[in-house]
Every structure is written in structure tokens, then in C-alpha cells.
Write an enzyme that holds these catalytic residues in place. Structure first.
Site, PDB file in Angstrom:
ATOM      1  N   GLU A  67       0.881 -10.196 -25.422  1.00 29.93           N
ATOM      2  CA  GLU A  67       0.136  -8.963 -24.901  1.00 29.93           C
ATOM      3  C   GLU A  67      -1.359  -9.104 -24.932  1.00 29.93           C
ATOM      4  O   GLU A  67      -1.812  -9.715 -26.001  1.00 29.93           O
ATOM      5  CB  GLU A  67       0.664  -7.985 -25.850  1.00 29.93           C
ATOM      6  CG  GLU A  67       0.292  -6.405 -25.589  1.00 29.93           C
ATOM      7  CD  GLU A  67      -1.133  -6.020 -26.102  1.00 29.93           C
ATOM      8  OE1 GLU A  67      -2.311  -6.141 -25.613  1.00 29.93           O
ATOM      9  OE2 GLU A  67      -0.805  -5.395 -27.162  1.00 29.93           O
TER      10      GLU A  67
ATOM     11  N   CYS B 218      -5.867  -2.652 -27.936  1.00 38.64           N
ATOM     12  CA  CYS B 218      -5.476  -2.769 -26.667  1.00 38.64           C
ATOM     13  C   CYS B 218      -5.551  -1.739 -25.561  1.00 38.64           C
ATOM     14  O   CYS B 218      -5.660  -2.052 -24.470  1.00 38.64           O
ATOM     15  CB  CYS B 218      -4.220  -3.373 -26.686  1.00 38.64           C
ATOM     16  SG  CYS B 218      -3.737  -4.457 -28.297  1.00 38.64           S
TER      17      CYS B 218
END
Lengths: 524, 524
Positions: free
Chosen positions: A265, A302
Site C-alpha cells: 500500500e 494514506c
């Protein structure tokens, strides 16, 4: 609980003999004790050998035993008590309330996966019964279930020192799937890592599991991490971090003689699209709410909203006015590491100095290693002309792209790379315009949300924290929520096995009480 | 139906202008008419552009419309009638009965996926309802479903000219998932490919779908195939073929600026393990049944039994005697292509000339392009000493590995690469020994079967035709059976969307009548 600076290799604490890693106080840059001498390649080899040895027994644990293990890890993390929060605050600069919340999330995640293991839906049990009378050929008895992939390497994230680190989402999902785990500790919070690692190690022992079910390795460089991904006993990789780091691991994994999946990720700017009726009705309030999301955790999420798309006009002006007012009150905040602080400063400076970019507002100035929030603006034409304007600046910076019309918004969306989230701010009158944009967004992002911001990532069954490259290395997966377990499983089918030799999930009497797909139809 | 030697680019038949490809009669090596001028890179670009343009509408088709399309393809293939079988026999050398069976399988596969689409289980619909009263933060409404990955490139297989080619398993699964498909036709059966391609093209038109839903390209070289995998509009690849071909596509896919998944089914020797009590009870019969499986379709199955493991002794001798007797009667058979015939001859010669290998028996000699079955033997020590002995020889050749004891069988299993299948021949008294070997087999193979051979691959819900590398490039998947659809899907989650903007699969009223996971629990 003491922090000793030791690797945890199976049941054994092992003082490394490679160069030591030191934690650094995020607020001051001062070195924290003790040092963490790095694991050697021999230590790595030993951890991999133990993980491979643990696999047959661990992946065959009964659901209740595996669920109890996950719950024991959760209890063990809570048992560390305030020492964990205090150390983690020092290492990361994150405030107490955030870390207490993150600890609750970490514990909740482990318990969620305990529930998944007990439910057994992830086993995908399927039975196509034999049809001995079928012509021209009889049909055999066929049964399918998912099995664990094998030992998993997990790389902790700097920005979630608990929820995406040693016993975070990747570890919980892999352990739930039946995979032993070797964690490469993140260099930004080694003390936190050791504390949590010892809790996992203790849970392994107390649950009577093979010691190789879990190991934790420190390294001040890259040898251990790269060696882990290259090791033939490792079957998959979980990673949260930078695009550069993630793609480097992808290259190593793809060039192995037996390639393995990497779930990295990596990078996302999380477009926020402001629609006209919503801006008319509450532009200023959206601007204030946006700043709250932008500056949460010093912007180190994120899912931080790094890009705002809207048609220029009075509505967007009201949004900017609201954001400006909120930013004027937004304090600077300590960033996770001096390196992240430095990179943030460079990213902000590049935007501020870009000829096509205007600085709209800044947050309060900070000192030392604090990051100052910043909001910029550019035109759609400029954004489309310079791909660098679409790159992630990790921290509380965001870019408003002023579009002339909905067509220009669509053109910007079409140009975006893969993203974790897209947020739409809409009112009833915007529904048709939003509907037109949805297919393009679905093709680009893992999660679409309305009238909110993506920074809160709910840990549940319907969450996707993923998205097409480069948001993740593998857009077919999520790293948050119960579906994350699917990353570490593969299907095996069993043809004409006597009942006694079938795994419990597929035995005729259904001893696990699973919902199974019989001839294609789900049956309780 | 005429065969014209044309690419099918969306709705348009296009005569290529690159070097022509010619089919070759498998039995004689003679060139068959017409030629198939290869697609140019401009043709490829046009097919990709059409596929990308088709994606939004095609992936959004209602389940009933998409299922009807798959059924229309099935009907269209049957409508070609005997011309298809006759042409396919000439191109592949496979006999009529086999090809009629394969056509039925191909049609059945398309209908199976129509049922999967109507059922909707592959959508993985999940709903975590909002909890506005939750503290400290309210929980949003979160919903998840699977969406199509994007346009898929399919490479047909030589050995299943219908079931794993233009409208075969990969194409059916991708279309069922909502992905447009571009097929690169296999050079061994271009006429068969064009006939089936026209049936798909007609179904696209009759169902009113966007023309780019399907294209078919010919190429006498590699430019089109490699260009297809490299094209940024392609989102995934399905391939069945050689290890060299599959790994070449994997490298291209991994080095793209946006890497994509490759599902390549490549190489497997499918170990068969004969246990002592089974050999005692029916060694000779197993030997005869083995030869029937070995020689089926000239041994040109991915699941052909290429390796026999057993403890030496009178039971194994009886197996060998049964196999010898059956082989003496086994006719030679035409192989798919002169190239495959040549490679088979080289593989057999290498085994026959290997100093540690004994030739146990051969089938009847053939002529021209026919392959002669062959059975070899070696010791476990020799097998373990030379990795080349574990490589696939595509065709009706197999190697018996004589082991001293069960431990040596386990040692050979531990050394094997990933496999599609493993078959165990057991009697009641062998159950304990089989149970001990199962965990090692589960880690190596996609399907474990008892008292049979893997050559029959049932198309159902519980089939796994997959397995760890190099059996496939991605052991998390199957290329046969309804679970194959999962290869072409990715999850998207929707947070707080108004019901009117949600996809049908997730609307509150459940208009598709799906079984959905509500707060983690399956509900009809």
C-alpha cells in the site's frame, strides 16, 4: 515491560550483531535508548526456517484455537499498559489520544479476525457432490477450500505504529489465514515494535503454537528486508510505505525463481470532488471540515485529501474562505520522523515555487520538526500539463484544481493514477452529475465516499483500503477489513477423497458448521 | 461458414497486413488455406481502444443481459455445426469424439458462467450498516462489491482448441466478470479460432453490446501478443501454454509502468503416488488405467500423469506389468503440431538416453507426426540428483520413480515444483500413510485426487485447475470452474452513498436478490 533492543526469533530473544538501529524522539530528533543491533542474515535464515517449520501445524490449527490466539495477542497488547503509549508517543510524536485510539483499533482488528476465523466464510467451502449415474462419464465428488499461502513477510508502516505495524492489519490477516509471520520492524518505532512483538511472542507460547509462528527482526539498513522478500520460504509480502519502497519489493518478488505476491500500500492523493449544489449550500463548512481532515495526524494518513477538484466560482470561493479561516487556526504538528519532515518541507517548497501554483493559505508556523499545513491552487490545464502536480506530498498539504466545468473535472479524473479513496461532496441536485462521474471513479479507486473525507478508515467487513496501482501493488485486494484475509489464501480442491481424509471444512457432516456452496448454492 | 483469414476488430473483420500465418494439417504437416495475414500494431491499438471504450457500458450490464450474452455465444458455437469440428480435426489432429466432447464442454462452461452471473455470489456484496449513535465516532454506512478489472487479453491454448481458446474458460470467465476480451489466436488452429470468433462477434451484435466487448487478432510472430500485454488499456492476462511463454508474459506485465496480473497456466508433471495396499490389491489394474490416462489425447493434457511414485516391490512390479501390457496395445497418435511432435521426440530421447533412466515400455510405433507413448523408470536418488528429470515432457511419456520407502516418497514430494494435480491410489489400509503426505501435497498442488487420474478436469464450482508456480503464475487462482471469475474482479467500497447512487448489488431493497454479508453474516 523492558525494551532490550533484541530481535525475537521464534521463542528466542536474540541480540543482533549488525549495525544498531536507534529510535529518534520525533519532537526533538534526539536519540532514544536502547540501540537495536540489526539482525544478521543468519538470524533471518533462522526466522525463515522456524516459520517454514511452523507452517504445517499452524495452518492446521482448529478455528477456535486460532481465534483464541488472535484474542490473546489483543489482550497482551492491552496488558503492556501505558508503557506502550508513552514509548510510542516519544518515537512517533503522535499524541496520546490518537495512540490510545489506535491501540483500540489494533485490538479491535485482531478480534475482528478472530470472528472471521470462527465464521469460516474465508474458507470458501464448496462441494459438488458425485453423480455416479451421469453420462457419458460419471461426475466425481469435488470439494474446495482455501488454505494458507505460507509464511508471510510484513513490513510495518511509520504512520500507524500500532494498527499497521508489528501486530497490525497485515499481521492479523496473515495469522488469521493460517500463515506464520515474520515482521521487519519499521526503523521509526523500534521500541514500540519490540513491546508489541513480545506480546505476540508470549501469545504464541501461551497458546502452545509452534514458535516459528512469529518472529520480529530489526535492521538499520535494507539487507534484512530485501533478504526476507527473496527468501524461498516466504510466500507473500505485506507492506505499507512509500512508492519507492513498495516497487523495490515488487521487483525483488517478481524476479525470484518462484515469484510471490506483494501487497504494498503505497501512494495516493485521494481526490475530493466538490459539486456545485453542495458548494452553494455549504461551501464554507466543507472548507472547514476539509482542513480538519487535512491536518489530522499532521496529515500523515494514506487517505489524506491531497487534491480538491471543483468548478471555479463563488461556491468554490466560499470553500476556500472556510479552509483559509480554519488553516489560520491550525497548529503545526510534530511529524513522524526527521526524514518525513524533510520530505514534506521539500514537497511544499516545490509547490510554493511552482510557476503555475498559487499558495492559498498556510497553517500556523511550527518549530523544529513540526509540519505546517499548506493549501495550494492551480488550474486544470496546469495540472494536466505537469504530472508532478499529481504526486503525493506526505503530510498536511493539498492542492485545489480549479476547473472551468464538469468536463474538465472529468478530464482530470481520467488522468489520475490509481487511488485509495475519492470523496464526493454533493447535495440532492448534484446526484445526476455525480452518477456520471462514478464509473470513472470506480475504475480508479478502492473506496468512494460521499460528504466526508477518507481519513477515517473503518475496520469492518465492507471496507476496501486498496485501489489500482500505485495506490497499491495489487488492486485486487484490501489491507483493511475482513476481506484482507483473502490476500493470504489459495484454493485447493479434493476429488473423491474418503471422508476420513477430508479437512474438517469439507467433511460430509460439516463439523465446523460452515455455510458451504453445494452445487453452486449457498447452504447453511 | 466461410473462413476468410480476417482479424475481428470489434464489429469489423479486418484483413491484416503483417506476415501471414498458415494453419498446418496436424496429421500431414501440409499447409491449410486460407492464410491469416497478421494484425498490425495499428490493428492492436484499435482493438484496445474499442475494448477500453466498451468497458463502462459492458461492465455495467445487468446480470440477465450478461448471462444471455454468454448463452448466445454458446448457441452460436453450436450453430456453426460440423464445419467447426471438421476444421478443428484437420488443424489439431484430435479425433471427432474428443472435439465433440470438447465443444460440449465449451458450451457448458459458458452456461455455467451465465448461472454464476445470475447468482451474483461473485459480487461478494457486503453491507456494514451505519451506526449513527456509536461513540466516540459514528460509524458510516459501508458497502462493498466486486467490479470488473478492465479489458483482458486471452491467449488460446494449442491443446484445447475450443475449451481453452477463443471462447474458452478464460474468455468466459472474463466476460462473465464484466471485462471486454481481446483474444490472441493460437497459431495452431487459426481457422477454428476465426469460426468461434465470428460466433462471439455475432453474439455481441445480437445482444446490443458495445462492439469492443470482443476482438480477435492473428499474428505469425510475437509482436501482437507482447504488445497486447504491454498495452496500458489491458488490465489482466489469461494464458495457457508453455513455461517459457508464460514467464515471458509475466516479465512484460511486471515491467509495465502499471503492472497487471497474469494468469498463466504453464507446466505440471502431476505426480501419481501409489500406496502399498492399493498396489497389493489392484496393482495391475492401476497400471492399465494409468496407461489409458497417459495416452488420452496423445498425452497432451496439462494434467497428464508424468510422474509415478511408489515403493519398489512386487506391488509396483504388478503395476509395471499392467502398464506394459496396456502400452503394447496403445496406438501412436497424431500430435497437435509438428513443433510439439518434435519437442516430444526430443524429451523422450533425452529420457531414453539418460544413464540413470531405464525404458520400461513403449506404445506402438507411429508414423509421420504421431507420438509414441513411453514409460521410463529411475530411482529416487537419481531423480533427486537431477532436476531435469522433474521437467515436463508434453505428451504421453511418464517416469516411474522407484522409492525405497515412504520416507523417500516424501523426500521426492518435498523437492517437486508446484503442480496442477496429485493423485493418490490407496486402499483402506493406506489411509494413515496418505494422511501424513496430504499437508505436503496441499502446499504443492491445486487438486488432490484419490484413485483416479487428473486428466479429466470437471467444470464445476469446486474445481481448482491451478497450483503454485510453475503450474501457474498465480497459485491464488483457478482457470477452470466458477471460481475462475474471481481472477478478473476487484473490490470497491461505497461509503455513505445515497441509495439512488448505489449500484443495484448494494441498494437497500436488494433488487438483484443477492445473498449479502450484512455486518459479516450471510443473509438471503
Amino acid at each position: 515491560m523492558d525494551i532490550r533492543g533484541e530481535n525475537l526469533i521464534g521463542a528466542t530473544p536474540v541480540r543482533g550483531s549488525a549495525a544498531p538501529l536507534h529510535a529518534v524522539a520525533a519532537a526533538t530528533g534526539e536519540r532514544l535508548e536502547p540501540g537495536f543491533p540489526g539482525a544478521t542474515l543468519a538470524d533471518l535464515d533462522r526466522a525463515c526456517a522456524l516459520a517454514a517449520a511452523a507452517l504445517p501445524a499452524y495452518r492446521d490449527t482448529a478455528p477456535e484455537a486460532r481465534a483464541a490466539f488472535l484474542e490473546a495477542i489483543a489482550a497482551g497488547i492491552l496488558d503492556i499498559g501505558d508503557d506502550l503509549i508513552v514509548r510510542c508517543m516519544a518515537e512517533t510524536g503522535l499524541p496520546r489520544a490518537r495512540l490510545e485510539g489506535e491501540r483500540a483499533r489494533t485490538v479491535g482488528q485482531l478480534r475482528l479476525f478472530a470472528g472471521v476465523v470462527r465464521d469460516g466464510g474465508h474458507l470458501e467451502a464448496r462441494i459438488d457432490p458425485a453423480q455416479p449415474e451421469r453420462t457419458p462419464l460419471p461426475r466425481p465428488d469435488l470439494r474446495l477450500r482455501m488454505v494458507a499461502l505460507g509464511p508471510v513477510a510484513v513490513f510495518g508502516a511509520s504512520n500507524f505504529p500500532l494498527a499497521f505495524s508489528v501486530a497490525g492489519g497485515d499481521t492479523a490477516a496473515a495469522l488469521a489465514a493460517g500463515c506464520p509471520v515474520i515482521v521487519k520492524a519499521h526503523s521509526a518505532h523500534p521500541g514500540t515494535s519490540e513491546l508489541v512483538g513480545r506480546a505476540v511472542q508470549r501469545a504464541v507460547r501461551e497458546c502452545g503454537l509452534p514458535e516459528g509462528t512469529f518472529s520480529l527482526l530489526f535492521d538499520s539498513g535494507r539487507d534484512v528486508g530485501q533478504g526476507l522478500v527473496a527468501d524461498p520460504r516466504i510466500a507473500a509480502v505485506g507492506f505499507t510505505g512509500s512508492r519507492g519502497g513498495g516497487t523495490a519489493l515488487m521487483r525483488i518478488a517478481a524476479s525470484r525463481s518462484v515469484p510471490i505476491p506483494v501487497y504494498a500500500e503505497m501512494s495516493s492523493i485521494n481526490p475530493v470532488i466538490l459539486f456545485p449544489a453542495a458548494l452553494d449550500a455549504r461551501g464554507e463548512a466543507i472548507g472547514r471540515a476539509f482542513v480538519a481532515a487535512l491536518t489530522l495526524g499532521a496529515g500523515q494518513f494514506c487517505t489524506n485529501p491531497g487534491l480538491i477538484l471543483a468548478v471555479e466560482g463563488p461556491g468554490l470561493d466560499r470553500f476556500v474562505a472556510g479552509a483559509r479561516a480554519a488553516l489560520a487556526e491550525a497548529p503545526a504538528a510534530t511529524m513522524l520522523t526527521p526524514g518525513i519532515h524533510r520530505a514534506y518541507g521539500a514537497g511544499v517548497a516545490a509547490l510554493a515555487g511552482h510557476p503555475a501554483v498559487e499558495t492559498l493559505a498556510e497553517g500556523k508556523a511550527g518549530d523544529g520538526l513540526q509540519g505546517r499545513a499548506a493549501l495550494f491552487a492551480t488550474s486544470a490545464a496546469s495540472f494536466l500539463a505537469d504530472p508532478h502536480l499529481g504526486e503525493e506530498v506526505f503530510g498536511a498539504a493539498s492542492l485545489v484544481v480549479r476547473c472551468r466545468d464538469a468536463g474538465e473535472i472529468a478530464a482530470v479524473v481520467a488522468r489520475l493514477e490509481g487511488q485509495l479513496t475519492a470523496a464526493l461532496h454533493i447535495a440532492e441536485a448534484d446526484h445526476e452529475a455525480a452518477r456520471e462521474l462514478l464509473p470513472a471513479l470506480e475504475a480508479k479507486v478502492g473506496r468512494i465516499l460521499v460528504n466526508g473525507f477518507g481519513t477515517g478508515v473503518e475496520v469492518g467487513h465492507a471496507m476496501v483500503h486498496g485501489g489500482p496501482f500505485p495506490a497499491t501493488s495489487d488492486g485486487r485486494s484490501t489491507s483493511v477489513g475482513s476481506l484482507a484475509i483473502a490476500r493470504f489464501l489459495r484454493p485447493v480442491s479434493y476429488q473423491d477423497l474418503p471422508d476420513a481424509l477430508l479437512p474438517d471444512a469439507l467433511k460430509q457432516a460439516n463439523p465446523l458448521g460452515l455455510v458451504r456452496r453445494i452445487d453452486g448454492v449457498l447452504r447453511a
